[in-house]
Design a protein around this motif. Structure first.
Motif, short mmCIF file in Angstrom:
data_model
loop_
_atom_site.label_atom_id
_atom_site.label_comp_id
_atom_site.label_asym_id
_atom_site.label_seq_id
_atom_site.Cartn_x
_atom_site.Cartn_y
_atom_site.Cartn_z
N TYR A 109 0.85 -1.19 0.00
CA TYR A 109 0.00 0.00 0.00
C TYR A 109 0.88 1.24 0.00
N ASN A 110 0.42 2.27 -0.71
CA ASN A 110 1.23 3.48 -0.88
C ASN A 110 0.41 4.71 -0.52
N LEU A 111 0.80 5.37 0.56
CA LEU A 111 0.17 6.62 0.96
C LEU A 111 1.20 7.75 0.99
N MET A 112 2.19 7.65 0.11
CA MET A 112 3.20 8.70 0.02
C MET A 112 2.59 9.93 -0.64
N PRO A 113 2.94 11.11 -0.18
CA PRO A 113 2.40 12.33 -0.80
C PRO A 113 3.11 12.65 -2.10
N GLY A 114 2.46 13.48 -2.92
CA GLY A 114 3.12 13.99 -4.11
C GLY A 114 2.66 13.41 -5.42
N SER A 115 1.69 12.48 -5.38
CA SER A 115 1.25 11.87 -6.63
C SER A 115 -0.27 11.80 -6.67
N PRO A 116 -0.86 11.97 -7.85
CA PRO A 116 -2.29 11.74 -8.00
C PRO A 116 -2.57 10.25 -8.19
N ASP A 117 -3.82 9.89 -8.35
CA ASP A 117 -4.20 8.53 -8.68
C ASP A 117 -3.92 8.30 -10.16
N LEU A 118 -2.82 7.63 -10.45
CA LEU A 118 -2.40 7.44 -11.84
C LEU A 118 -3.34 6.54 -12.62
N SER A 119 -4.08 5.70 -11.91
CA SER A 119 -5.02 4.82 -12.61
C SER A 119 -6.18 5.60 -13.21
N ALA A 120 -6.35 6.85 -12.77
CA ALA A 120 -7.46 7.66 -13.25
C ALA A 120 -7.08 8.54 -14.43
N PHE A 121 -5.88 8.36 -14.97
CA PHE A 121 -5.49 9.18 -16.11
C PHE A 121 -6.50 9.00 -17.25
N PRO A 122 -6.99 10.09 -17.84
CA PRO A 122 -8.06 10.00 -18.85
C PRO A 122 -7.54 9.55 -20.20
N ARG A 123 -7.24 8.28 -20.32
CA ARG A 123 -6.57 7.75 -21.52
C ARG A 123 -7.38 8.00 -22.79
N ALA A 124 -8.68 7.70 -22.73
CA ALA A 124 -9.49 7.82 -23.95
C ALA A 124 -9.57 9.26 -24.42
N GLU A 125 -9.82 10.19 -23.51
CA GLU A 125 -9.92 11.60 -23.88
C GLU A 125 -8.57 12.13 -24.34
N TRP A 126 -7.50 11.68 -23.68
CA TRP A 126 -6.15 12.13 -24.08
C TRP A 126 -5.82 11.62 -25.49
N LEU A 127 -6.23 10.38 -25.79
CA LEU A 127 -5.98 9.83 -27.11
C LEU A 127 -6.74 10.62 -28.18
N LYS A 128 -7.98 10.99 -27.89
CA LYS A 128 -8.75 11.81 -28.83
C LYS A 128 -8.06 13.15 -29.07
N ALA A 129 -7.61 13.77 -27.98
CA ALA A 129 -6.92 15.05 -28.12
C ALA A 129 -5.63 14.91 -28.89
N SER A 130 -4.93 13.79 -28.67
CA SER A 130 -3.67 13.56 -29.38
C SER A 130 -3.91 13.40 -30.87
N ARG A 131 -4.95 12.70 -31.24
CA ARG A 131 -5.26 12.53 -32.66
C ARG A 131 -5.61 13.86 -33.31
N ARG A 132 -6.42 14.66 -32.60
CA ARG A 132 -6.78 15.97 -33.14
C ARG A 132 -5.54 16.84 -33.29
#
Length: 466
Positions: A109-132
């Protein structure tokens, strides 16, 4: 069919070693197999191809291959070519094995400060933006470009920062950099060139930031922090200080917003001393209990360098951050940037511009704000039930909270957590070397765990608290 490297075998970097071409080639190939650089099953170039590559006679390579086949290092079959034999993996030196035993197990388990929840990165929306972004990118975008960064991103950022953080921003005063640390490196170089000798820092913060300023040749005296934030009224008595690094919206790690009187005192000092305030707005978008505290930069854009980043809102791996600079600093920062890194990745800049312009960035931040607020509330509720003597502070904003511990217990709690497979950090870890001893506590990063691990992380934390 022509027997060439394009059709058969691997392209090798082999340099014959020792006396004689044949024996030197045998030694080089044997060593490449022994060390694992040529993995079992790797198909080697034909004797003709390798002979051409090395500038030696084909018979020399054929004889070397035959010798190594006889020794068991290589195999040769009709129609399959010459390959590295399937042998056991090379045994590692004892010294390396001993070192590997010292590497800690990855925490459960990791409760170190300084990082967001990386599993929540918006992959689909980022991919759409990247294509555009890739479709719309002009040809010149793939060149070296402008040291300030892409105008598309700077334009969108200027609007966003003004709307959300109250920053007095203009695209011509924004410089894109590869993360906050990169921006601080640039400012350290600029300050030293301006003959600034000291840059004050808050008595609690990140040593990597203090060290970067020190490496630039600056002393880093500390400014005390209390329940109202940094005691900026003391800046006037710190002779030699020409800049101060601060986290006004949400002091890291104590979580205290800078009191309005102290915000005014900081700006007054900068004006009277011709100093600069370096504003680290690392998580200013995540406020839960009331409207966000606006950026300090809005009080005096010519005395405050605003540094923001996508590391908490999206992911640190993007390495995208921005500086909103006083007009007179833009040229100096771009000159310093040329020595470190001419520009950040063009496609990532264009993608972020598309992502923000489409409204996806706002939607993502709002969704994450709700997630982090829920986690914060669950943390407070769990502590109230299972560790009622533990006081929680710094929770009005951000991705972490401070848990105050009984005096003298911080070290033992951190050690107990490590034994339980829980990664946490003590408050003393963030105290400046020149600061007076402070209270015992933990800095709990409730943004770090993926959603699936949050409940387990919270339970593990409660188990180790006194």
């Amino acid at each position: 069919m022509t027997d060439s490297w394009a059709a058969f075998g691997a392209d090798l970097h082999i340099e014959p070693v020792g006396a004689g071409v044949r024996s030197g080639l045998i030694n080089a190939l044997r060593e490449a197999v022994r060390t694992g650089r040529l993995a079992p099953g790797t198909r080697l170039p034909s004797s003709r191809t390798l002979a051409v590559d090395l500038g030696v006679a084909r018979n020399t390579v054929a004889d070397a291959y035959a010798e190594l086949v006889a020794e068991g290092w290589l195999t040769a079959k009709q129609g399959s070519g010459t390959r590295v034999a399937q042998r056991a993996a090379p045994r590692r030196p004892a010294a390396r094995t001993a070192r590997s035993r010292q590497v800690r197990r990855r925490p459960a388990y990791n409760l170190m400060p300084g990082s967001p929840d990386l599993s929540a990165f918006p992959r689909a929306e980022w991919l759409k933006a990247s294509r555009r972004a890739l479709t719309a990118a002009p040809n010149e975008a793939f060149g070296y470009g402008d040291a300030q960064g892409r105008i598309e991103l700077r334009t969108v950022l200027a609007d966003y920062l003004a709307r959300v953080r109250g920053v007095d921003a203009d695209p011509e005063r924004i410089v894109i950099c590869s993360g906050f640390v990169h921006g601080l490196m640039l400012m350290g170089k600029v300050l030293r060139k301006r003959r600034v000798k000291e840059a004050a820092v808050e008595s609690y913060g990140l040593d990597i930031h203090w060290n970067l300023l020190s490496e630039a040749g600056l002393r880093t005296p500390c400014l005390p922090v209390d329940g109202l934030g940094a005691r900026t009224g003391e800046l006037g008595g710190m002779r030699g200080v020409g800049a101060v690094l601060m986290t006004p919206a949400h002091q890291f790690p104590t979580g205290t917003p800078l009191h309005p009187d102290r915000r005014a005192a900081a700006v007054d000092w900068a004006r009277s001393a011709s100093g600069l305030i370096l504003e680290d707005d690392y998580d200013g978008e995540f406020r839960y209990d009331r409207q966000p505290v606006g950026a300090l930069q809005g009080l005096d854009p010519e005395r405050v360098v605003y540094l923001g980043t996508s590391s908490k809102s999206l992911a640190p791996g993007l390495r995208l951050a921005w500086m909103v600079l006083p007009e007179g600093l833009v040229g100096e920062v771009c000159e310093a940037k040329g020595g470190f890194d001419w520009m950040s990745g063009t496609l990532d800049q264009l993608t972020l511009a598309q992502f923000m312009e489409s409204g996806a960035y706002d939607r993502h931040v709002r969704a994450m704000r709700l997630r982090y607020r829920r986690r914060r509330d669950q943390l407070v509720e769990a502590l109230a039930e299972r560790a009622p003597d533990i006081r929680v502070s710094g929770i009005a904003a951000g991705l972490h909270a401070v848990l105050e511990l009984p005096e003298g217990t911080e070290r033992s709690v951190v050690q107990a957590a490590a034994w339980q497979g829980l990664a946490i950090e003590g408050l003393s870890r963030f105290r400046h070397r020149e600061a007076a001893a402070g209270r015992d506590g933990l800095v709990i990063g409730y943004g770090s765990p993926p959603e699936s691990a949050w409940a387990g992380s919270l339970d593990a934390l409660c188990r180790v608290l006194p």
